[in-house]
Design a protein around this motif. Structure first.
Motif, PDB file in Angstrom:
ATOM      1  N   GLY A 273      66.044  -1.186 124.400  1.00  2.00           N
ATOM      2  CA  GLY A 273      64.707  -1.239 124.012  1.00  2.00           C
ATOM      3  C   GLY A 273      63.737  -0.394 124.577  1.00  2.00           C
ATOM      4  O   GLY A 273      62.474  -0.208 124.437  1.00  2.00           O
ATOM      5  N   LEU A 274      64.094   0.603 125.492  1.00  2.21           N
ATOM      6  CA  LEU A 274      63.312   1.354 126.443  1.00  2.21           C
ATOM      7  C   LEU A 274      63.480   2.697 125.946  1.00  2.21           C
ATOM      8  O   LEU A 274      63.044   3.616 126.908  1.00  2.21           O
ATOM      9  CB  LEU A 274      63.881   1.313 128.049  1.00  2.21           C
ATOM     10  N   LEU A 275      63.729   3.049 124.761  1.00  2.00           N
ATOM     11  CA  LEU A 275      63.794   4.492 124.388  1.00  2.00           C
ATOM     12  C   LEU A 275      62.330   5.227 124.599  1.00  2.00           C
ATOM     13  O   LEU A 275      62.332   6.381 125.272  1.00  2.00           O
ATOM     14  CB  LEU A 275      64.003   4.870 122.800  1.00  2.00           C
ATOM     15  N   CYS A 276      61.339   4.824 124.047  1.00  2.00           N
ATOM     16  CA  CYS A 276      60.091   5.460 124.052  1.00  2.00           C
ATOM     17  C   CYS A 276      59.607   5.458 125.538  1.00  2.00           C
ATOM     18  O   CYS A 276      59.112   6.562 126.138  1.00  2.00           O
ATOM     19  CB  CYS A 276      59.038   4.669 123.279  1.00  2.00           C
ATOM     20  N   TYR A 277      59.671   4.487 126.146  1.00  2.00           N
ATOM     21  CA  TYR A 277      59.306   4.341 127.739  1.00  2.00           C
ATOM     22  C   TYR A 277      60.030   5.096 128.495  1.00  2.00           C
ATOM     23  O   TYR A 277      59.448   6.086 129.429  1.00  2.00           O
ATOM     24  CB  TYR A 277      59.440   2.854 128.098  1.00  2.00           C
TER      25      TYR A 277
ATOM     26  N   SER B   6      58.500  -1.782 124.028  1.00  2.00           N
ATOM     27  CA  SER B   6      60.088  -1.979 123.766  1.00  2.00           C
ATOM     28  C   SER B   6      60.092  -2.164 122.363  1.00  2.00           C
ATOM     29  O   SER B   6      59.697  -2.910 121.617  1.00  2.00           O
ATOM     30  CB  SER B   6      60.631  -3.311 124.541  1.00  2.00           C
ATOM     31  N   SER B   7      61.520  -1.415 121.912  1.00  2.00           N
ATOM     32  CA  SER B   7      61.918  -1.443 120.719  1.00  2.00           C
ATOM     33  C   SER B   7      63.243  -0.943 120.426  1.00  2.00           C
ATOM     34  O   SER B   7      63.423   0.215 121.081  1.00  2.00           O
ATOM     35  CB  SER B   7      61.021  -0.718 119.594  1.00  2.00           C
ATOM     36  N   PRO B   8      64.042  -1.539 119.609  1.00  2.00           N
ATOM     37  CA  PRO B   8      65.480  -0.940 119.717  1.00  2.00           C
ATOM     38  C   PRO B   8      65.452   0.242 118.976  1.00  2.00           C
ATOM     39  O   PRO B   8      64.381   0.841 118.158  1.00  2.00           O
ATOM     40  CB  PRO B   8      66.284  -1.808 118.620  1.00  2.00           C
ATOM     41  N   VAL B   9      66.234   1.051 119.265  1.00  2.00           N
ATOM     42  CA  VAL B   9      66.168   2.440 118.863  1.00  2.00           C
ATOM     43  C   VAL B   9      66.155   2.744 117.368  1.00  2.00           C
ATOM     44  O   VAL B   9      65.367   3.293 116.646  1.00  2.00           O
ATOM     45  CB  VAL B   9      67.476   3.305 119.135  1.00  2.00           C
TER      46      VAL B   9
END
Length: 254
Positions: A152-156, A96-99
């Motif tokens: 926070g779910l961009l990558c996932y 989880s990380s902000p864009v």
């Protein structure tokens, strides 16, 4: 007839991410249905525990200590099965990380495990099934995150969306061989991975999911394993290229 449709006696299944959580639940349930189960994971202790659970319940288990991001390791393990009827590509990680704060290495790591690891498992399973003339079933693990954006779910979410595209595309390519390819897209499931992802927020997240679900609760790994068993078995013999959503009635509420 309905019970017989879920009988996997005489079949061989391969499960990635089998050391715990949904992967362990899938491995144990497929074994209970009669399959010889090959469990794969990089967690040796968890893998041994899963194998012990299967054997304690009268099943047959083989283990493969491997990293799903290493294609050669996946190929060797799948080929060692000799015959394969079911592939359940479950292994995955949370991130989880902000864009605006997402780093290239974050995206690379999540894509390596959650997409490439699934791709390698699907490729090697399909190759073995085709070479043996096996009318098999491949089940991938997507997520409710593919249905809506979430903080926070961009990558996932990107990796799981890629899994959905892989599932649908592969289904069109191997259907002529009698191989079915489907995905399971769970909602929030109570697993060690979700606990590790954000321990402090786990209770609050479960409370939110419970309020948003018509069933009033979060899911359990066994409930996802039953969805995988359905897609792996003859009960879903005319189902391919589909996304099954065991999510308590809501994909991903924000």
């Amino acid at each position: 007839m309905a019970v017989k449709a879920y009988d996997l006696t005489g079949r061989t299944a391969f499960v990635t991410g089998a050391a715990g959580g949904i992967g362990r639940a899938c491995a144990v349930l497929l074994a209970e249905a009669g399959a010889l189960v090959h469990g794969a994971d990089r967690d040796a202790t968890g893998l041994h525990e899963t194998a012990a659970l299967i054997k304690d319940r009268g099943g047959i288990a083989r283990t493969h200590l491997l990293d799903v991001t290493e294609h050669a390791q996946v190929r060797q393990a799948v080929e060692s099965c000799g015959r394969l009827d079911v592939m359940a590509a479950v292994a995955g990680i949370m991130h989880s990380s902000p864009v605006l704060d997402t780093r290239e290495e974050d995206l690379d790591r999540v894509l390596d495990v959650n997409f490439k690891g699934v791709l390698y498992a699907c490729q090697e399973a399909a190759r073995l099934m085709i070479s043996n003339g096996t009318r098999g079933s491949i089940v991938t693990m997507a997520s409710g995150a593919v249905d809506t954006g979430g903080p926070g779910l961009l990558c996932y979410g990107v990796a799981k969306a890629a899994v959905v595209q892989l599932t649908k595309t592969l289904a069109t390519e191997v259907g002529r061989h009698g191989i079915r390819v489907n995905a399971v897209a769970p909602g929030w499931i109570r697993t060690p991975m979700t606990d590790r992802h954000d321990p402090g927020a786990q209770e609050r997240t479960e409370a939110l999911m419970s309020r948003m679900s018509p069933l009033g609760r979060v899911g359990e790994p066994d409930e996802i394993a039953h969805a995988v068993l359905h897609l792996a078995s003859d009960a879903s013999s005319f189902t391919t290229g589909q996304i099954l959503r065991p999510n308590g009635g809501v994909a991903m509420p924000w």
